[in-house]
Scaffold this motif. Sequence first.
Motif, short mmCIF file in Angstrom:
data_model
loop_
_atom_site.label_atom_id
_atom_site.label_comp_id
_atom_site.label_asym_id
_atom_site.label_seq_id
_atom_site.Cartn_x
_atom_site.Cartn_y
_atom_site.Cartn_z
N GLN A 1 13.60 -0.49 6.71
CA GLN A 1 12.97 -1.77 7.01
C GLN A 1 11.45 -1.67 6.99
N SER B 1 21.53 3.79 6.40
CA SER B 1 21.25 2.74 7.37
C SER B 1 22.07 2.90 8.63
N THR C 1 27.25 -2.68 14.75
CA THR C 1 25.99 -3.40 14.59
C THR C 1 25.06 -3.28 15.78
N ASN D 1 25.11 -7.37 3.66
CA ASN D 1 25.46 -8.78 3.69
C ASN D 1 25.81 -9.30 2.30
N SER E 1 22.31 -9.09 12.96
CA SER E 1 22.03 -8.02 12.03
C SER E 1 21.77 -6.71 12.76
N LEU F 1 17.69 3.22 9.12
CA LEU F 1 17.52 1.79 8.92
C LEU F 1 16.09 1.38 9.26
N ALA G 1 14.97 -7.83 10.87
CA ALA G 1 15.85 -7.31 9.82
C ALA G 1 15.32 -7.74 8.46
N ARG H 1 21.46 -1.44 15.98
CA ARG H 1 20.31 -2.29 16.27
C ARG H 1 19.49 -1.71 17.43
N GLY I 1 19.68 -4.72 11.89
CA GLY I 1 18.26 -4.41 11.75
C GLY I 1 17.35 -5.13 12.73
N ASN J 1 19.19 -6.71 4.42
CA ASN J 1 20.41 -6.03 4.86
C ASN J 1 21.44 -6.14 3.74
N ALA K 1 17.71 -11.49 12.61
CA ALA K 1 18.15 -11.70 11.23
C ALA K 1 17.30 -12.73 10.49
#
Lengths: 259, 351, 573
Positions: free
Chosen positions: C119, C108, B84, C297, A221, C115, C291, B88, A223, C294, A226
């Motif tokens: 979060q 994001s 990604t 997804n 992910s 992002l 995360a 991240r 972020g 998201n 995950a």
Amino acid sequence: MKALAARRHHRFAPAVLLLLALLVTGGVYAALAPSPASADTASTADIETGKKLFQANCATCHGANAEGSPGVPSLVGVGAAAVDFQVSSGRMPMQMSGPQAISKPRQMDEEQTAALAAYVSSLGAGPAIPTDAQVDPADGDIANGMALFRTNCAMCHNAVGAGGALSEGKFAPALWETTPRNIYQAMLTGPQSMPVFNDANVTPEEKQDIIAFLVDQREGSAGGNALGGLGPVSEGLWGWAVGMGVLIGAAVWIGAKSS
Amino acid sequence: MSENKNTPAGTSHEVTATERNTDVVHAERFTDPGLHPHKLRLADTDPQAAKRTERIVTLLFVLSVLGTIGTLVAYVAVPPEGPTSSVRLSTLLLGLGLAVSLLGIGIAGIHWAKTLMSDHEMVQERHPMRSSDETRDGAVADLNVGIAESGIGRRGLLKGAFISALALFPLTIAVPLIGSVGGDWNISKFKHTLWKTGMRLAIDPSGRLIKAADVTVGSVFHVIPDVTQEYRESHEWITEKSKAVVLLVRLKPEDITSEQGEGWSYDGIIAFSKICTHVGCPVALYEQQTHHLLCPCHQSTFDVANGAKVVFGPANRPLPQLPITVDDEGYLVAQDDFAEPIGPSYWERLK
Amino acid sequence: MSTTASNQHREAPAKPTTPAGKAADYLDQRTSIGVLVKEFARKVFPDHWSFMLGEIALFSFVVLLISGVFLTMFFEPSMALTHYEGQHPANMHGQLMSVAFASTLEMSFEVRGGLLMRQIHHWSALIFMAAIVTHMMRIFFTGAFRKPRELNWLVGMTMLILGLAAGFSGYSLPDDVLSGNGLRITDGVIKSIPVIGSYTSYLVFGGEFPGAHIVPRLFTIHILIVPGLLLALIALHLFLMVLNKHTQYPGGGRTDDNVVGFPALPVYVAKMTGNFFIIFGVLALMGATMAINNVWNYGPFDPSPVSAGAQPDWYMLFLEGSLRLMPGQGTEWVIAGFTLPLNILVPAMVVPGLLFTFLFVYPFVEAKVRGDEREHHVLDRPRNVPTRTALGVAFLTAFIILALAGSNDLIATHFHLSINSITWVFRVLIFVGPVFAFWVTKRVCLGLQRKDRELVLHGHESGRIVRFANGEYIEVHRPLDEQERWLRVNYHAYEPLRIEPKSDARGVKRKGYGADRRWQRLSRFFFEDRVEPVTPAELAAAHAHGEHDELAPAEHPAIGAGVGAGHGTTQGH
């Protein structure tokens, strides 16, 4: 051009060339090879070996001629793809009966699997094993794969392929480690509870798109961790465990008398 | 035992334990021993320790400053490029900088408060919440004077008019609001979907048409009505699709034990509304071996081979079946709209 | 008027000289802020870690406001359809989606720190609700809701519900498939309401589900109405807290008439500010490394797809579980042609209705069965009110069983169980679990109270065995010090209510006897089983006769003479 010339003398150049040549050959082969019924590409020797393997490992349940028995499917007409999927993912031969066959370390090597597949497909025509080019994630359209996956697959396998529950102890497995070839074969043959997604429903290009999407998910992910990709329940659990855990710990520290 | 005035006042002193015939006279309750004696901390007695603590606190504040600088550096040096891993990394670095910056201040402040600020407990008195009788009487008197001066008690007509005006004025806002907030308020739309006689079945989301021969045994197709690409990019479509989605499967004809209407399936091809009759989730988990259809939201399970009857879970009614057949060109088409409203139950469903 | 006039004629006070002094003088002349500062600067607050649970809720709300403002700069609450032009995330490129979803993706993947803020915002929301629940548990189990704080309990309860509304409305804003299916379930629940259900659905969605209005409507609710109400109620909550002064745990010197603790300035200000930064820092760490939601997804909302693990955020899981547990067969009634779907109404309306009603009315019911009207400022030790503690644990058990039932598919996959069996187990547990939890907790509480009595009467076991000349072995017990003892004896064991007889002396039936009788029955349920605190007489008796039986009557004070209530007491065992 200069850069290209410089690279031509790189020590990996021969290897890269060889790889390219193989890929091209594979691609041409995939384009030209007849896709259904692979029986004719297998030699009779393979079929013989496969038959022996079948008698030794599979016949107890599936019957001497793969005709099946109550509760056990007939393998006539399932095709090489189904055999390759079941055997290479370790689901078959089955270790013990349960709600469904479980994926485990494969018990037959590549060659034995091929022989078995050759034998089973000699019993009746069925879907063939896809070529490497057909399952190459690099050629798939990730966005289209996403659109297809969420309509056709995500309800069982979860939005990112983390797996999910079916009824009575059955489940749709996580797809993090499933090989592209097995993903393709699963769609094509519909193993166990899974329905069949034939080429009219999800075309070979679309199957490749789905593979591309799934492989893209393995990057994780954007972020951070995950958390299993399982959605709000795991987020809530981690929120309580980590967030509330640390914050209550901090509160205890704040409230404690200094020594 | 420090005799302070902290006796538990207000507590009822009735002792409820069995009465004892004691020779020795004792109080009925223990007395409050008073506050714990104050304990000195290391930093209170040892100037070295105090100095050390001061240095730690200072260091933590400096760490916070470094965290802020780190965030700014990360902001400039590591922009999210899109992929990604890049997003991240950017998120991680910005967040770590922020966290260090904040935690530095927080931990420093609390360490400071705990070790260097006075830790002598103080006692303050509480007073009952109830205001004194005097205050109360005064308040009541004031209120009465106010009400009397307004004359509302004596002027009945005025009172009525006043109350009516106040009660009615919200209608000036409520009526126009309620008139429009629910769109056209035409709830009969729940009963109809896009399906009509001869409407072709198409694959979701590509929109390809489906021939009967395409649907092999064990297959499942997620189906939408065949409409134009343009229409499929409109809001109206999303609302219509919410009612019209259908799940199409093919069973061996001999496996079908019952269906909801005579001749509603075609050669083992059978179609059901995908919207759960429980609360409306898309029911989509088809187990081809058991012919069970499971809803991932609340696990209602329907038996496709047996008219989509409920076999488990919170749903009560079968999924409505879409009557289908094939047209001249071999494409699957709907015979008609659903015979009953799809989706969850509502008050007027059968009206 | 006259007083202010005379003020001006008084002797001029000394002029401040420092800049701070000048500013303070300026402000005070216009606001009399001095009064406020005098009132609050050294106000005493008791100190305990559990008093910081409310702070976690308060400060995660502040973090929600800060990160929320950041997000509103980039979020567009529009359901207009658009094709996503961005290259990232790769699975969304070129897809048809609402502007709301597209702007979520852009913030994001393109906004630096966007992002991270999303979060942090979402984690803060989860922690906000978790802290509220934990804070409420503290309030409940220590009896902090008793007079005069019943009203503040109601304020808190209202904030809990507003918190659910805030979470739910925010969760649905990105217009993704997961939250869209959540909205769809909500729509199904709304439609099930008798008579007005269908129209309410139209009211919410501005027409048929999903329509084109829900995201802007939720946006207004999420960023204006709910936070506005929450802010007002937080102000009221804190005002009442200050007005009532904070409760304190029992202990030496702590009574219902005083408040023992540290002054607001400097200790509390420092600790609170520090706690805010720690909470924000922890949330930032979570946002940086873990995360959450998201949405790419799941993809933009489309009524056809759904994904396994379709669940709401944790605080709504109990409703999800309630829906999952309800058996559907035979629970949809048709009355005079109108449909009454009990399979939805019971789990989605009745169950939460019961749970919330319990919480809303509990303080008032308990006050009534306790039958006292005084103020309580010293907290209860949970063991000392066994029935309340047991009810609380039973409530939590029901809540947790429902939340687990809402996660039954994940339990099934992770523990290789059958989802059908799990559902059946939970269907039974939801009835049996809370009752069992009640019983066990009550027994544990009573046991702990007896243990306390034991300790007070006989002291700590020292592990030292002594043999007397006559051959008797005893273990030496070390008596409790005053503070230890006070903690264990300073409580009031309530008795069931006593009520007036059914008829008066002349045999006239009394009005209201029936109601009184019912309250008495409830009061019995609460206070029938109780353990009284040790009295000084009992302690003296226990010490005096030197026997191990604490309940032995104290008629023999002479035995073991010379051993008083002092130190070095020994008891035979």
